[in-house]
Design a protein around this motif. Structure first.
Motif, PDB file in Angstrom:
ATOM      1  N   TRP A  59       5.425  -3.430  -2.965  1.00  0.00           N
ATOM      2  CA  TRP A  59       5.459  -3.675  -1.510  1.00  0.00           C
ATOM      3  C   TRP A  59       6.476  -4.754  -1.161  1.00  0.00           C
ATOM      4  CZ3 TRP A  59       4.429  -1.262   2.716  1.00  0.00           C
ATOM      5  CH2 TRP A  59       4.187  -1.936   3.914  1.00  0.00           C
TER       6      TRP A  59
ATOM      7  N   ARG B 132       8.114  -1.587   6.518  1.00  0.00           N
ATOM      8  CA  ARG B 132       6.819  -2.235   6.782  1.00  0.00           C
ATOM      9  C   ARG B 132       6.485  -2.124   8.277  1.00  0.00           C
ATOM     10  NH1 ARG B 132       8.440  -7.869   3.965  1.00  0.00           N
ATOM     11  NH2 ARG B 132       9.145  -6.982   2.007  1.00  0.00           N
TER      12      ARG B 132
ATOM     13  N   LEU C 147       0.916  -8.791   5.722  1.00  0.00           N
ATOM     14  CA  LEU C 147       1.505  -7.564   5.170  1.00  0.00           C
ATOM     15  C   LEU C 147       2.972  -7.458   5.559  1.00  0.00           C
ATOM     16  CD1 LEU C 147      -1.329  -4.914   5.802  1.00  0.00           C
ATOM     17  CD2 LEU C 147      -0.831  -6.131   3.690  1.00  0.00           C
TER      18      LEU C 147
ATOM     19  N   VAL D 207       0.310  -8.304  -0.118  1.00  0.00           N
ATOM     20  CA  VAL D 207      -0.759  -7.331   0.078  1.00  0.00           C
ATOM     21  C   VAL D 207      -2.052  -8.092   0.333  1.00  0.00           C
ATOM     22  CG1 VAL D 207       0.389  -5.620  -1.387  1.00  0.00           C
ATOM     23  CG2 VAL D 207      -1.361  -7.117  -2.390  1.00  0.00           C
TER      24      VAL D 207
ATOM     25  N   CYS E 178      -2.274  -1.742  -0.884  1.00  0.00           N
ATOM     26  CA  CYS E 178      -1.695  -2.735   0.049  1.00  0.00           C
ATOM     27  C   CYS E 178      -2.776  -3.480   0.823  1.00  0.00           C
ATOM     28  CB  CYS E 178      -0.789  -2.054   1.059  1.00  0.00           C
ATOM     29  SG  CYS E 178       0.886  -2.006   0.516  1.00  0.00           S
TER      30      CYS E 178
END
Ligand code: NAP
Length: 454
Positions: free
Chosen positions: A39, A47, A145, A150, A179
């Motif tokens: 991520w 994102r 996030l 995460v 996530c």
């Protein structure tokens, strides 16, 4: 420990969930660690695209999720809809602002090029309360996030359906598995998770006592920690206050969310020259607030979230009255189903009574009459907490004096203390440390990495 969703208006169990086993917790931590590595390498655009999708889903499901919140913790349906709206607005905000907030900064020094980069830390563990079961989590998750971290959630055990909804929301929006993970875990597991090497940092929104426990574990494990704890915010009525405007706001500031808000005004501190006008009208406003079924649109105050909360506030009032406080309205437990407690006002409260020195997490107001603004500020500062506070005045000198003098993380003038995505949110003293929201908040869970090129 089971996670039980019980409707506070009917006392009926709606759904029950078993706690995750230690091996399920281990699997979840492994998954979140793997997800964190991937991520952090995604772009802000990607994102942001997913965060926007989650916001859109939440908007489409507003009524459904609001009904879930109302039947799980008792807030009125109107306020639950407002909470869900605030969440989607905040998700939209971070989807488009996070990149600018975390832009690399150049700083002049002896280097040819130097400055600071903001990099994600990894998996952040969030321990959250039930009072704004959606908002408290989104306030953490949307910026966190977007910063490339995460999230692992341990929600309060009385709001498991909200926790499941949130996990599902991020998955349905397309966030990769891992996530955002929800765990139904015991208190012992909280220490275990904080101590696990795959967790980079921890954040708690909750009570002062749990704050001390979590801060200790985080300290022992040298983990970054943000604490959003309780408060007993002062609502100062200055000599120049516009009372026609201020009194309804005072009532709302105390009873919104059925009185269960960390930043609710809990102590009303009025200068003597305005006390006669303020106190009687405030008591009348509190007594007139309609208590009832939170699904009914006429209802202003629904039930408290559970029996323990209702019993605690009832005992605090009862003991304070026994110690000499004057009960101006409310204070009588209703009979029948539901964890209801009436809006209540206490005056002449002894300092060492529960209402004089404890947080009142329900629709109970304490009124103090003081000689002037200096004394009002001194009384405002006389608690161990320092979350928010407000001043109600027309005169800008009174406003500025209160903003400078009140020891709190946030001071509002002629407005109820509230959070918003643009402004830092957090407290000092026993209300915790660190900030959520705003540029300051999104940077809490980043590595502010200095770079220096000779
Ligand atoms: P709480 O008892 O501190 O619970 C908060 C979270 O901590 C829940 O998930 C709870 O899980 C967990 N927890 C409780 N005891 C624990 C332990 N020994 N070890 C690890 N985790 C533990 O708070 P609450 O009664 O739910 O919420 C009300 C408090 O939160 C008030 O003081 C309020 O002012 C404060 N609050 C602060 C803010 C802020 O932003 N500053 C916002 C909202 C609320 P379980 O449900 O499983 O016990």
């Amino acid at each position: 420990m089971p996670y039980i969703s019980r409707n506070p208006a009917t006392e009926e169990v709606v759904e029950e969930f078993n706690a995750h086993t230690r091996s399920q917790v281990e699997d979840a931590l492994a998954l979140s660690f793997e997800a964190a590595a991937k991520w952090r390498a995604t772009s802000f655009a990607e994102r942001g695209r997913l965060m926007l999708k989650a916001a859109e889903l939440l908007e489409q499901e507003n009524t459904e999720v609001a009904t879930l919140l109302t039947t799980e913790m008792g807030k009125t349906l109107a306020s639950a809809k407002g909470e869900a709206n605030k969440c989607s607005t905040t998700m939209r905000y971070y989807s488009s602002h996070a990149e600018a907030m975390l832009q690399e900064e150049l700083i002049d020094s002896s280097a040819s090029r130097s400055g600071v980069r903001y990099e994600p830390l990894g998996a952040v563990f969030a321990v959250m309360p039930w009072n704004f079961a959606l908002w408290q989590v989104i306030r953490f998750a949307a910026p966190t996030l977007m910063a490339g971290n995460v999230g692992v959630l341990k929600h309060a055990s009385n709001v498991p359906r909200a926790a499941k909804y949130l996990e599902g929301l991020f998955l349905r929006a397309g966030f990769p598995e891992g996530c955002f993970i929800n765990l139904f875990v015991d208190h012992d597991d909280v220490s275990f998770i904080i101590g696990d090497d795959r967790i980079a940092a921890v954040t708690l929104t909750g009570s002062e006592g749990v704050g001390r426990t979590i801060a200790k574990t985080a300290g022992e494990n040298l983990k970054k920690c943000v604490l959003e704890l309780g408060g007993s915010d002062a609502f100062i009525v200055g000599a120049s206050a516009d009372l026609a405007y201020t009194i309804p706001m005072a009532v709302t500031a105390r009873i919104q969310n059925n009185g269960q808000s960390c930043i609710a005004a809990k102590r009303f501190i009025v200068v003597r020259e305005r006390a006669d006008e303020f106190v009687d009208a405030f008591v009348a406003g509190m007594a007139a607030a309609i208590v009832g079924d939170p699904m009914d649109e006429k209802t202003v105050v629904g039930p408290l979230a559970n029996a323990a909360q209702r019993d605690l506030i009832a005992q605090q009032v009862e003991k304070s009255v026994a110690q000499g406080a004057t009960l101006r309205c409310g204070g009588v437990l209703p009979v029948g189903k539901g964890f209801y407690y009436p809006p209540t006002v206490l005056t002449d409260v002894p300092e060492d009574s529960p209402a004089g020195c404890e947080e009142l997490f329900g629709p109970v107001a304490v009124v103090h009459v003081v000689s002037d603004l200096n004394e009002a500020i001194a009384v405002a500062n006389s608690t161990p907490w320092g979350l928010g506070g407000s001043i109600w005045a027309r005169d800008s000198r009174e406003i500025d004096q209160a903003i400078a003098g009140v020891e709190a993380g946030m001071v509002f003038a002629n407005a109820i203390v509230a959070s918003s995505p643009e402004l830092p949110f957090g407290g000092i003293k026993a209300s915790g440390y660190g900030r959520e929201l705003s540029t300051m908040g999104i940077r809490e869970f980043t590595n502010a990495k200095t770079f220096y090129v000779a």
